[in-house]
Scaffold this motif. Structure first.
Motif, short mmCIF file in Angstrom:
data_model
loop_
_atom_site.label_atom_id
_atom_site.label_comp_id
_atom_site.label_asym_id
_atom_site.label_seq_id
_atom_site.Cartn_x
_atom_site.Cartn_y
_atom_site.Cartn_z
N ILE A 1 98.38 42.54 67.89
CA ILE A 1 96.98 42.16 67.66
C ILE A 1 96.21 42.16 68.98
O ILE A 1 95.08 42.65 69.05
CB ILE A 1 96.91 40.78 66.98
N ALA A 2 96.83 41.63 70.03
CA ALA A 2 96.17 41.62 71.35
C ALA A 2 95.89 43.04 71.82
O ALA A 2 94.81 43.34 72.36
CB ALA A 2 97.02 40.87 72.36
N ALA A 3 96.86 43.94 71.61
CA ALA A 3 96.67 45.34 72.01
C ALA A 3 95.54 45.99 71.21
O ALA A 3 94.74 46.76 71.75
CB ALA A 3 97.98 46.11 71.83
N MET A 4 95.49 45.69 69.91
CA MET A 4 94.40 46.23 69.09
C MET A 4 93.05 45.75 69.57
O MET A 4 92.08 46.52 69.64
CB MET A 4 94.63 45.82 67.63
N LEU A 5 92.96 44.46 69.95
CA LEU A 5 91.69 43.93 70.45
C LEU A 5 91.25 44.65 71.71
O LEU A 5 90.06 44.97 71.90
CB LEU A 5 91.81 42.42 70.71
N ARG A 6 92.21 44.90 72.62
CA ARG A 6 91.87 45.63 73.85
C ARG A 6 91.37 47.03 73.52
O ARG A 6 90.38 47.51 74.10
CB ARG A 6 93.10 45.71 74.77
N ARG A 7 92.04 47.67 72.58
CA ARG A 7 91.67 49.04 72.22
C ARG A 7 90.28 49.09 71.59
O ARG A 7 89.43 49.91 71.97
CB ARG A 7 92.72 49.58 71.24
N VAL A 8 90.02 48.20 70.63
CA VAL A 8 88.73 48.21 69.94
C VAL A 8 87.59 47.86 70.89
O VAL A 8 86.54 48.51 70.90
CB VAL A 8 88.76 47.24 68.73
N THR A 9 87.79 46.84 71.72
CA THR A 9 86.70 46.44 72.63
C THR A 9 86.48 47.45 73.75
O THR A 9 85.37 47.55 74.29
CB THR A 9 86.99 45.05 73.22
N ASP A 10 87.53 48.19 74.12
CA ASP A 10 87.35 49.26 75.12
C ASP A 10 86.60 50.43 74.52
O ASP A 10 85.70 51.01 75.16
CB ASP A 10 88.72 49.74 75.64
N GLU A 11 86.96 50.79 73.28
CA GLU A 11 86.33 51.96 72.65
C GLU A 11 84.94 51.65 72.12
O GLU A 11 84.08 52.54 72.06
CB GLU A 11 87.21 52.45 71.49
N ARG A 12 84.70 50.40 71.77
CA ARG A 12 83.41 50.02 71.17
C ARG A 12 82.91 48.75 71.86
O ARG A 12 82.98 47.66 71.30
CB ARG A 12 83.56 49.77 69.67
N PRO A 13 82.42 48.83 73.07
CA PRO A 13 81.96 47.64 73.80
C PRO A 13 80.85 46.92 73.03
O PRO A 13 80.07 47.53 72.31
CB PRO A 13 81.43 48.22 75.12
N GLY A 14 80.81 45.62 73.22
CA GLY A 14 79.79 44.83 72.54
C GLY A 14 80.19 43.36 72.50
O GLY A 14 80.96 42.89 73.35
N ASN A 15 79.69 42.64 71.51
CA ASN A 15 79.98 41.22 71.34
C ASN A 15 80.82 41.02 70.08
O ASN A 15 80.42 41.43 68.99
CB ASN A 15 78.68 40.42 71.22
N TYR A 16 81.97 40.35 70.23
CA TYR A 16 82.93 40.21 69.13
C TYR A 16 83.26 38.74 68.86
O TYR A 16 83.37 37.94 69.80
CB TYR A 16 84.24 40.93 69.46
N LEU A 17 83.44 38.43 67.58
CA LEU A 17 84.06 37.18 67.16
C LEU A 17 85.39 37.52 66.49
O LEU A 17 85.44 38.40 65.62
CB LEU A 17 83.17 36.43 66.16
N VAL A 18 86.44 36.84 66.92
CA VAL A 18 87.78 37.08 66.38
C VAL A 18 88.26 35.79 65.73
O VAL A 18 88.37 34.75 66.40
CB VAL A 18 88.77 37.52 67.49
#
Length: 770
Positions: free
Chosen positions: A593-610
């Protein structure tokens, strides 16, 4: 043609004669049932020819206004003394000593009785009436009566005096009513056009009010559900289908949305009185919430000043928010909480918590059945009401407080009766502990409430009430007061205990806890909603509707509607990471899950709530995510955050931030519902898990109950409440027509047909991540 003003006997009498201070620190908390029981004890002595709860009505004209006065008198007795004179009896129950009452103790009670006598004498053309005021103690049924013999002329003069005193208030109401009706008649929908599905939703609300039905509605985020319910309710007032409506909510944020919608309609010409009720603990001006005239200057003489305060308020204001209540309460030196309640009885719209309608402990008790027939209830975020109702209609007690009160009131302290009552309850708990075993902490379900317990609790409540009224200092007053109300609630819960409830005991070391658990709140919700013209239950996540209709007390013939999302499918990109987030697998899943978060936030920068199912799981994944050289901004929700800390957390989500922002939060918490981060303030939401409540304890009892009653217990206890949390968390993302973003669902169960079917259509299809 004369103007017509309708007013009940009780309202008229209380307006003119109420006075004095708010009750000095202790209110008996007597239920309507207790008062009814005391009334019946006297009414059972009536002859067959006498009348109970007799309805009387009459008109009185005063300076161009016809006052239509009506009400139900407790008793009409005929030729009781053999002198041919009819008797009107007004019965009042009390927890205090009846021997201390005098004829002049309560002028408002005499006013009610004399009004009833006048109305009956006028209708029957009687020259004289006997007027009797009878007080009865709720527990002992000890009675004391006072009588007056009055001519019709004397009664007529008395009622005209009341009407003259009430007249300025009535004229203010009439002038306001004309402005209200004109404003509603010309009121347009306060937006240039309806959103997709919005006209249909508003029409369904209006039709449910017109047809006296309940409505269950799923109205997705973006529908504009607040204005879609308030606008037709306002129009229904204009069409005289309603006199008022309640807009009930679970959260302060949704109350603010209702205030904003009313303000928007006022800007379009609406004239409507609305009152927002704020919890006593939040709005009290004093450091301690103690309603005692010697402690609080706002309680001292409250009823001497309240009429002037209300007249001033309604002369100048229509939108009665918390700030307005506080300003006028300080100006007139009245309790702000009680002031808001008194204002609510005169308002067309009341914005408040669910409790004021559905909880018998705090509901607006002066709203009579006749008024309820002209009142609608709008229930916002109705998915929250199921668990809230379970809390309202459950009661629990522990042994420890009774042991402490027993110690404080030992023989010789002057509290012998209270000491013996606390001792008896404590001994009942000891016997209960022995019968259940000496520990383990598990829940032991009993077949029924222990038969000896409730009578012992009733004796304790009676002794505690007497001690509190007498100002007995032997026991800690706050502890005794708290236990009095807790015991009273337990007794009331026991009275309504039925097949939808169960009783269990939990033994932990020397302490014992007994709980009456309302497993299925539908029966009590149906009872508390009885009498209202219409109830409208709505939420963005009221799905599946049959489940909520069942648990919220609905019927098969109730109305239901599901509004389609007004947003385009292209606005939302839904991804699915099919890993197991079950408790046993969390250790293995957190790195992925941590790796997925890094991947998504790197590919799609912005503001996230998890969002995570627990604080521990959240903290473990956050630690992995942040430990690998993260250069963005991160926030982590903490348990028990203050209002200022929550505001700071949300303020960090800035539009156009230079770095990616990731906020870690828990599902079902304060950031998963009722927050609005529009536009670029939020561009992505990640939901870890399917939101299932924690297994064990009460939740398992709920599952078993629904299994035993022919429904799917797992769905009712776990799946449906859990998926509601998922839908609420996901609903934070797309808030306006211009929003877009990424939604990531993390759990392999989302691929199962039964879970996938519960996802909104606007979330489908999903793209599986590898």
């Amino acid at each position: 043609m004369s103007d017509l003003v309708e007013v009940s006997v009780r309202s008229l009498a209380e307006y003119v004669f109420r006075g004095g201070s708010i009750d000095a620190g202790f209110r008996t908390g007597a239920t309507l049932a207790e008062g009814t029981k005391a009334h019946r004890a006297i009414q059972q002595t009536y002859k067959e020819t006498d009348l109970k709860e007799a309805y009387v009505r009459g008109d009185v004209e005063y300076e161009g206004i016809v006052y239509r006065i009506d009400g139900r008198c407790d008793g009409l007795l005929f030729d009781e003394a053999g002198d041919g004179v009819a008797t009107v009896e007004e019965i009042k129950s009390t927890g205090g000593s009846v021997t201390l009452l005098t004829e002049q103790s309560h002028p408002v009670h005499w006013a009610q009785a004399q009004c009833y006598a006048y109305l009956y004498a006028k209708a029957e053309k009687l020259e004289r009436m006997r007027v009797r005021l009878t007080y009865v103690h709720r527990q002992t049924e000890e009675r004391k009566s006072f009588e007056r013999m009055l001519t019709r002329g004397e009664l007529d003069a008395f009622v005209r005096m009341l009407v003259k005193a009430y007249d300025p208030h009535a004229r203010q109401r009439l002038a306001y009513a004309r402005d209200r009706e004109a404003g509603i008649r010309e009121l347009p929908f306060p937006f240039p056009s309806y959103r997709q599905g919005q006209r249909h939703f508003a029409g369904a609300v209006y039709k449910s009010i017109a047809d006296r039905k309940r409505l269950f509605a799923r109205a997705p985020t973006g529908t504009g559900k607040t204005i879609s319910t308030l606008f037709p309710a306002v129009k229904a007032i204009g069409e005289k289908l309603l006199r008022r409506f309640f807009y009930t909510t679970a959260k302060t944020t949704t109350r603010a949305a209702a205030e904003d919608a009313l303000a928007l309609m006022r800007a379009s010409g609406l004239c409507l009185r609305s009152v927002t009720i704020t919890a006593k603990e939040k709005i009290c001006f004093k450091e301690e919430t103690r309603c005692e005239k010697l402690y609080c200057e706002y309680a001292d003489g409250y009823y001497d000043r309240i009429n002037a305060a209300l007249y001033d308020l309604w002369s100048r204001e229509t939108a009665i928010t918390r700030d307005v209540i506080e300003a006028y309460a300080r100006k007139h030196r009245v309790c702000p909480f009680e002031f808001s309640l008194d204002a609510a009885y005169e308002a067309d719209a009341v914005v408040c918590d669910y409790n004021y309608v559905f909880d018998p402990r705090v509901s607006l008790k002066r709203l009579f059945e006749e008024e309820k027939r002209h009142t609608a209830v709008l229930v916002d975020e109705a998915h929250n009401l199921v668990d809230r109702a379970r809390e309202m209609y459950s009661g629990e007690l522990t042994k420890a407080p009774f042991l402490e009160l027993k110690r404080q009131t030992k023989a010789g302290s002057g509290s012998r009766t209270l000491h013996e009552a606390a001792k008896a309850v404590n001994e009942a708990f000891i016997a209960l502990r022995k019968s259940c075993g000496e520990g383990g902490g598990g829940l032991i379900v009993l077949e029924a409430i222990p038969p000896a317990l409730v009578p012992l609790l009733e004796s304790f409540a009676s002794a505690a009430e007497a001690a509190l009224l007498a100002g007995d200092a032997a026991a800690d007053r706050q502890l005794l007061t708290d236990m009095y109300y807790t015991v009273q609630h337990f007794i009331r819960t026991a009275e309504s205990f039925d097949e939808r409830s169960l009783v269990y005991v939990q033994v932990e070391r020397s302490d014992v806890r007994i709980k009456l658990l309302c497993v299925d709140p539908s029966g009590m919700l149906r009872l508390m909603g009885k009498g209202y013209r219409s109830l409208v239950y709505f939420s963005a996540t009221l799905s599946p509707i049959p489940y909520y209709r069942d648990t919220l007390g609905g019927d098969e013939d109730d109305y239901a509607t599901a509004i389609p999302s007004p947003f385009r499918s292209e606005q939302l990109d839904v991804l699915l990471l099919p890993v197991s987030t079950r408790y046993r697998d969390r250790g293995r899943s957190k790195a992925r899950i941590a790796a997925m978060l890094r991947r998504v936030t790197d590919e799609r920068p912005g503001n996230y709530l998890v969002f995570f199912p627990s604080y521990d799981y959240m903290n473990e994944v956050a630690e992995l995510f942040l430990g690998a050289g993260w250069d963005g901004e991160a926030l982590v929700q903490q348990a028990g955050m203050s209002e200022e800390e929550r505001d700071s957390f949300l303020a960090a989500f800035r539009a156009g931030a230079e770095k990616t922002i990731v906020g870690f939060a828990v599902m079902g918490g304060v950031f998963a519902e009722g927050i609005d981060l529009a536009g670029d303030r939020l561009t992505g939401v990640v939901i870890v898990g399917v939101g299932l409540p924690q297994f064990g304890g009460e939740r398992e009892l709920i599952r078993r109950y629904f299994d035993d009653t022919g429904r799917n217990g797992f769905d009712y206890a776990y799946k449906f409440p859990g998926m509601n949390k998922v839908l609420q968390a996901g609903g934070r993302l797309i808030r306006t027509e211009s929003d877009s973003g990424t939604l990531v669902l993390v759990d392999d169960r989302f691929m199962q047909p039964d879970y996938y079917a519960l996802l909104p259509e606007e979330w489908k299809p999903v793209t599986t991540m590898r």
